[in-house]
Design an enzyme around this catalytic site. Sequence first.
Site, short mmCIF file in Angstrom:
data_model
loop_
_atom_site.label_atom_id
_atom_site.label_comp_id
_atom_site.label_asym_id
_atom_site.label_seq_id
_atom_site.Cartn_x
_atom_site.Cartn_y
_atom_site.Cartn_z
N LYS A 56 -8.49 -7.15 -1.22
CA LYS A 56 -7.70 -7.30 0.00
C LYS A 56 -7.50 -8.76 0.39
O LYS A 56 -6.54 -9.08 1.10
CB LYS A 56 -8.33 -6.51 1.15
CG LYS A 56 -8.50 -5.02 0.88
CD LYS A 56 -7.23 -4.38 0.41
CE LYS A 56 -7.32 -2.88 0.13
NZ LYS A 56 -8.39 -2.43 -0.78
N TYR A 271 -10.68 11.66 -1.66
CA TYR A 271 -10.93 10.26 -1.31
C TYR A 271 -12.34 10.11 -0.73
O TYR A 271 -12.73 10.83 0.20
CB TYR A 271 -9.89 9.80 -0.29
CG TYR A 271 -10.15 8.40 0.22
CD1 TYR A 271 -9.93 7.30 -0.59
CD2 TYR A 271 -10.62 8.19 1.52
CE1 TYR A 271 -10.18 6.02 -0.13
CE2 TYR A 271 -10.85 6.91 1.99
CZ TYR A 271 -10.63 5.83 1.16
OH TYR A 271 -10.88 4.57 1.62
N TYR A 297 -13.48 3.25 -4.96
CA TYR A 297 -12.30 2.79 -5.72
C TYR A 297 -12.65 2.38 -7.15
O TYR A 297 -12.28 3.03 -8.11
CB TYR A 297 -11.65 1.59 -5.02
CG TYR A 297 -11.16 1.86 -3.63
CD1 TYR A 297 -9.86 2.32 -3.41
CD2 TYR A 297 -11.96 1.63 -2.52
CE1 TYR A 297 -9.40 2.56 -2.14
CE2 TYR A 297 -11.51 1.87 -1.24
CZ TYR A 297 -10.22 2.33 -1.05
OH TYR A 297 -9.76 2.57 0.21
C1 LIG Z 1 -8.42 -1.12 -1.29
C2 LIG Z 1 -9.20 -1.17 -2.54
C3 LIG Z 1 -8.62 -0.84 -3.78
C4 LIG Z 1 -7.24 -0.31 -3.91
O1 LIG Z 1 -6.24 -1.25 -3.67
P1 LIG Z 1 -4.84 -0.78 -3.06
O2 LIG Z 1 -4.03 -1.98 -3.06
O3 LIG Z 1 -5.12 -0.22 -1.71
O4 LIG Z 1 -4.31 0.28 -3.98
C5 LIG Z 1 -9.38 -0.97 -4.92
N1 LIG Z 1 -10.67 -1.37 -4.85
C6 LIG Z 1 -11.26 -1.67 -3.68
C7 LIG Z 1 -12.69 -2.09 -3.71
C8 LIG Z 1 -10.55 -1.59 -2.50
O5 LIG Z 1 -11.16 -1.87 -1.35
#
Ligand SMILES: *Cc1c(COP(=O)(O)O)cnc(C)c1O
Length: 356
Positions: A56, A271, A297
């Site tokens: 992010k 999720y 993720y």
């Molecule tokens: C938000 C996030 C993702 C996914 O990224 P997006 O751009 O939202 O698809 C992947 N890994 C981590 C650790 C995240 O926080």
Amino acid sequence: MSPDPQALRARHGAVSLLAHPSPIERLTRLEAALGTGVRIYGKRDDVAGIGGGGNKLRKLEFLLGDAIARGCDTFVTTGGLQSNHARLSAAAAARMGLGCELVLADVVPRHDADYRGNGNLLLDAIFGATVHHVPGDTDPLAFAHIRAEALRAEGRKPYVVGAGGSSPVGALGYVACAWEILDQEAALGERFARIVVPNGSAGTHAGLAAGMAAAGADVTRVQSYAVLATPERAHAETLALAQATLAANALPGRVSASEVVIDGSQRGPGYGIPTEAMREAVELLARTEGLLLDPVYSGKAFAGLLAAIRGGAFQPGEAVLYVMTGGVPGLFAYRGAFNQETSARSLDIDGKSAAA
Ligand SMILES: *Cc1c(COP(=O)(O)O)cnc(C)c1O
């Protein structure tokens, strides 16, 4: 347009929240453990910046730049309770001298103290953000806009961003990252057969796809694992955001539907709900390389890459790149997903194993 990531950041007034380029490391002990002859690289977006690091930050460099250019003084954004984006927004706003308000929705069915107070939520508080909790069935972005109205009435200038920072501005962070990867491939003398990322709010995949398209490179090398939406919905969102990112920022090239490749096999029950493959992937990378993935993720996406490598998707000697997206604080909200019994042994002073 020459694919120069620094020039792109300068042109859009991006602020600096991480070191560029983030390092790319070869994971030779993992390669040996898998024994397939596939060369595996990790791009360390998890460690290159402030606030505990993570993907992010690349989006926030452009979003905070835009907020500051517009004279805004409060960053308002949304996410789930354990949102990495929310935590890094709080860190980035602190770093740039803006206020931060987080609207966090109760979307994962967890009611224990770890999930509701540790991990990212603990860090949100330490970074000084104001946190608003909303029920899982309300639209947190609608609430964020209501909150922004109230802030305006108090004379503040809010900047509102949706979950994950995945707007055509935020996705520019991964356009720049795609160009960074092309430069690093040239420097390494390597060509990655596949560039793998998780897909939550789609901005990471969409930005990389748009960046490859704008550079005239192969968009289909970028592939993601959907962990939030169904693969069909993730595909539609990723394609739309990649196209919007090119159009809104006057970037050349185009991305077509067939060039957006998303795998839905790792999402599991939903999720934020752990899978056995995620646990195995997190522990394997930790125990071979000393590197951390997250449970929501990157652990799931990395499990997908491992399955592809083990399943013979690549020839011996081919190289793959896994973009490490961070999220490590999430591990502290998912204690129960990992097996602590096997490691919970204590030794007596004479070195004999004692009961745990
Ligand atoms: C938000 C996030 C993702 C996914 O990224 P997006 O751009 O939202 O698809 C992947 N890994 C981590 C650790 C995240 O926080």
